[in-house]
Scaffold this active site. Structure first.
Site, PDB file in Angstrom:
ATOM      1  N   ASP A  99      46.577  29.875  35.317  1.00  0.00           N
ATOM      2  CA  ASP A  99      46.719  31.288  35.624  1.00  0.00           C
ATOM      3  C   ASP A  99      48.214  31.604  35.597  1.00  0.00           C
ATOM      4  OD1 ASP A  99      46.070  33.897  36.677  1.00  0.00           O
ATOM      5  OD2 ASP A  99      44.333  32.965  37.635  1.00  0.00           O
ATOM      6  N   ASP A 200      47.483  36.944  34.299  1.00  0.00           N
ATOM      7  CA  ASP A 200      47.156  37.799  35.432  1.00  0.00           C
ATOM      8  C   ASP A 200      47.768  39.189  35.290  1.00  0.00           C
ATOM      9  OD1 ASP A 200      46.124  37.888  38.323  1.00  0.00           O
ATOM     10  OD2 ASP A 200      48.197  38.541  38.572  1.00  0.00           O
ATOM     11  N   GLU A 257      44.151  39.403  31.462  1.00  0.00           N
ATOM     12  CA  GLU A 257      43.458  40.315  32.365  1.00  0.00           C
ATOM     13  C   GLU A 257      44.069  41.685  32.121  1.00  0.00           C
ATOM     14  OE1 GLU A 257      42.402  40.950  37.074  1.00  0.00           O
ATOM     15  OE2 GLU A 257      44.424  40.447  36.458  1.00  0.00           O
ATOM     16  N   HIS A 326      36.852  35.703  40.781  1.00  0.00           N
ATOM     17  CA  HIS A 326      37.232  35.590  42.193  1.00  0.00           C
ATOM     18  C   HIS A 326      37.558  36.941  42.827  1.00  0.00           C
ATOM     19  CE1 HIS A 326      40.814  35.977  39.899  1.00  0.00           C
ATOM     20  NE2 HIS A 326      41.544  36.120  40.988  1.00  0.00           N
ATOM     21  N   ASP A 327      37.468  38.016  42.054  1.00  0.00           N
ATOM     22  CA  ASP A 327      37.823  39.346  42.562  1.00  0.00           C
ATOM     23  C   ASP A 327      36.624  40.260  42.799  1.00  0.00           C
ATOM     24  OD1 ASP A 327      40.573  38.881  42.516  1.00  0.00           O
ATOM     25  OD2 ASP A 327      40.802  39.628  40.473  1.00  0.00           O
TER      26      ASP A 327
HETATM   27  O1  TEU Z   1      44.006  41.027  39.760  1.00  0.00           O
HETATM   28  C1  TEU Z   1      44.598  42.133  39.162  1.00  0.00           C
HETATM   29  C2  TEU Z   1      44.040  43.390  39.640  1.00  0.00           C
HETATM   30  O2  TEU Z   1      43.601  43.472  40.757  1.00  0.00           O
HETATM   31  C3  TEU Z   1      44.216  44.531  38.736  1.00  0.00           C
HETATM   32  O3  TEU Z   1      44.404  44.081  37.420  1.00  0.00           O
HETATM   33  C4  TEU Z   1      43.143  45.515  38.692  1.00  0.00           C
HETATM   34  O4  TEU Z   1      43.791  46.673  38.353  1.00  0.00           O
HETATM   35  C5  TEU Z   1      42.349  45.704  39.931  1.00  0.00           C
HETATM   36  O5  TEU Z   1      41.412  44.654  40.013  1.00  0.00           O
HETATM   37  C6  TEU Z   1      41.655  47.024  39.916  1.00  0.00           C
HETATM   38  O6  TEU Z   1      40.364  46.947  40.426  1.00  0.00           O
HETATM   39  C7  TEU Z   1      44.738  39.878  39.642  1.00  0.00           C
HETATM   40  C8  TEU Z   1      44.029  38.732  40.294  1.00  0.00           C
HETATM   41  O7  TEU Z   1      42.818  38.498  39.639  1.00  0.00           O
HETATM   42  C9  TEU Z   1      43.868  39.008  41.750  1.00  0.00           C
HETATM   43  O8  TEU Z   1      43.160  38.001  42.418  1.00  0.00           O
HETATM   44  C10 TEU Z   1      45.238  39.165  42.358  1.00  0.00           C
HETATM   45  O9  TEU Z   1      45.112  39.536  43.697  1.00  0.00           O
HETATM   46  C11 TEU Z   1      46.065  40.191  41.604  1.00  0.00           C
HETATM   47  O10 TEU Z   1      46.026  40.017  40.209  1.00  0.00           O
HETATM   48  C12 TEU Z   1      47.503  40.088  42.009  1.00  0.00           C
HETATM   49  O11 TEU Z   1      48.062  38.933  41.472  1.00  0.00           O
END
Ligand code: TEU
Ligand code: CA
Length: 555
Positions: A99, A200, A257, A326-327
């Site tokens: 990542d 990321d 992403e 994971h989000d």
């Molecule tokens: O997530 C990125 C993120 O949260 C945004 O790209 C997106 O705009 C958001 O999800 C809107 O719903 C990444 C990682 O996957 C996440 O776990 C981290 O917390 C975040 O970046 C910060 O590094």
């Protein structure tokens, strides 16, 4: 004709190291734990492992706030453990991608410590500093994790920008020296022999010039400023330079992403002629599911969300296929029925996304049908976003029960409970006290219970992976939607060199009867099913049971 590449044929598996496997009993997953489970992943059929951040971090955002881009978090092990992990992955014929967090660092990163130390520090401009406006923040942008996107620094009397938590200051991509420092770091990992990156929040690295206020929609303290902080004009120039300076020189896999990028813009990101990224994660289908629970899944819109990417990049690019990460909450708790049709809906959803055109990703635990967990109160949450949202809703006067219910449904924490290896109290994840509460349903949903059973969710994923690997048409074939307006059934064809396969999924908890198909379905050509199917005569009408999925070869 479509170009052939190893990363198109691969099946990827995402590991969230903190919650995957603890080897030393401290309750925290670690690199040696991953090594212990590599045989499990190999047996499943995994080719590529995407490892979420394992760098040193104060863990404000569980590793996405990085304080040393070239180290290993002590809780996870050492660089020697990492090197051994990489070796063990390669020894099994698998690949490892890391990542790569390039939008921000931790506020405890030495670069930021220097940057904040004085206005004339040589690294001041590596982050985004501004004077306040009328005694308040430089603009009204809301952080993605709620609250202002600006934090005041007492020492130098300026604010720094953070799109994520206040412990994740944004790096200033307008500074060429800063960019070169990142590229050197990227090359250092690639020279170590890793096989690529997941990038990321890469669509956030460019901010709109001027950092002006976003239109404000009243009621809220700050304004969502997506247009000014995501996929902004000029982001491709940054991406291009990054690729030229780093990725171009290696045979690797890259997946960005790239929230906010539309299929119409995708060519700039993944068009093969540009040699930028191999693929991006698109979130159209994730966004369809309302966290507030007001609306269920609308199948028509789901078909459009997947379809516009399936057909939209055909001919020039490649998709990354996923339903969990994971989000986001667990998919069987979102689109499926985790009570009455747990097994059927977990396998139906698997069939649905996995056989589209693209490289499929599995998030840890998805392959055994892990579900959302139970939250009793705010102390059960870990995610910085959920905690900030709690404070905000509390302030707005929402009652406690309602807040917890709202958070529980949408929280990223649902995906972060320990991996359920067995039915024991530590879920086989740890012999100590897990850092985060185990989902109580590990008693019934776990790897050990499914391991020997071909009809389990795990057994089904294994069969699904084998099938995809055996049939190039399921990798390279084009996608065509069938039964377009069917409100329950998602059906699509895969077509390659005269071969024709059909994927049929009833995505509802009701039977779907008497579906009329333009082709006869032959029982002996049924390649995969998630219910027992009795031998049937060739026919062009079909009844599907709740959450039933079938895959037929037609030609
Ligand atoms: O997530 C990125 C993120 O949260 C945004 O790209 C997106 O705009 C958001 O999800 C809107 O719903 C990444 C990682 O996957 C996440 O776990 C981290 O917390 C975040 O970046 C910060 O590094
Ligand atoms: Ca550990």
């Amino acid at each position: 004709p479509i170009s052939r590449h190893w990363w198109k044929e691969a099946v990827a598996y995402q590991i969230y190291p903190r919650s995957f496997m603890d080897s030393n009993g401290d309750g925290i997953g670690d690199l040696n734990g991953i090594i212990i489970k590599l045989d499990y992943l190999q047996e499943l059929g995994v080719d590529v492992i995407w490892l979420c951040p394992m760098y040193p971090s104060p863990n404000d955002d569980n590793g996405y706030d990085i304080s040393d881009f070239q180290g290993i978090m002590a809780e996870f092990g050492t660089m020697a453990d990492f090197d051994r992990l990489l070796e063990e992955v390669h020894a099994r014929g698998m690949k490892l991608i890391l990542d790569l967090v390039l939008n921000h660092s931790s506020d405890e990163h030495p670069w930021f410590i220097e940057s904040r130390s004085s206005k004339d520090n040589p690294r001041r401009d590596w982050y985004i500093w501004r004077d306040g406006k009328n005694g308040a923040e430089p603009n009204n942008w809301e952080s993605i994790f709620k609250g202002s996107a600006w934090e005041y620094d007492q020492g130098t009397e300026q604010y720094f920008l953070h799109l994520f938590s206040r412990k994740q200051p944004d790096l200033n991509w307008e500074n060429a020296e800063m960019r070169q420092a990142l590229y050197a770091m990227v090359r250092w990992w690639l020279d170590k022999g890793i096989d690529g990156f997941r990038l990321d929040a890469i669509s956030h690295i460019k901010k709109e010039e001027g950092l002006s206020d976003a239109p404000h929609h009243g009621g809220q303290p700050y304004a969502a400023a997506w247009d000014k902080m995501m996929n902004v004009e000029g982001v491709i120039e940054h991406l291009d330079e990054l690729c030229r300076e780093t990725f171009h020189h290696y045979d690797i896999m890259t997946v960005g992403e790239a929230n906010g990028v539309s299929p119409a813009q995708a060519e700039d990101w993944i068009g093969e002629q540009h040699h930028r990224l191999n693929m991006i994660f698109a979130f159209d289908h994730v966004a369809l599911w309302a966290e507030d629970g007001e609306t269920g899944l609308d199948l028509g819109r789901l078909k459009q969300a997947f379809g516009r990417w399936q057909t939209g990049v055909a001919g020039f690019g490649w998709n990354a296929l996923f339903v969990e990460n994971h989000d986001v909450p667990r998919i069987v708790s979102k689109w499926g029925d985790s009570e009455r049709y747990w097994q059927q809906s977990a396998t139906a959803i698997a069939s649905l996304y996995f056989l589209m055109q693209g490289t499929p990703f599995i998030y840890q635990g998805q392959e055994i049908g892990m579900t959302n967990t139970r939250f009793e109160g705010i102390d059960d949450f870990d995610c910085v976003g959920s905690r900030n949202q709690y404070a905000q809703l509390k302030q707005q006067g929402m009652d406690e029960g309602h807040i917890i219910q709202t958070l529980a449904r949408g929280s990223r924490d649902n995906a972060r409970t320990p991996m359920q290896w067995d039915a024991g109290p530590g879920a086989g994840f740890t012999r100590g006290t897990p850092w985060f509460k185990v989902n109580p349903n590990t008693e019934t949903i776990n790897v050990a219970a499914q391991q020997g059973d071909p009809d389990s969710v795990l057994g089904f994923y294994r069969r699904l992976i084998r099938l995809r690997k055996a049939e190039p048409v399921l990798v390279y074939g084009s996608y065509r939607l069938e039964l377009e307006s069917d409100p329950q059934v998602y059906a699509y064809s895969r077509l390659l060199d005269g071969q024709h396969w059909l994927v049929l999924v009833n995505l509802s908890d009701r039977p779907a009867e008497q579906r009329q198909l333009p082709w006869p379905l032959r029982h002996e050509r049924l390649a995969l099913a998630n219910y027992p199917v009795e031998p049937h005569p060739a026919g062009d009408t079909l009844d599907l049971r709740p959450f039933e999925a079938r895959v037929y070869r037609l030609n």
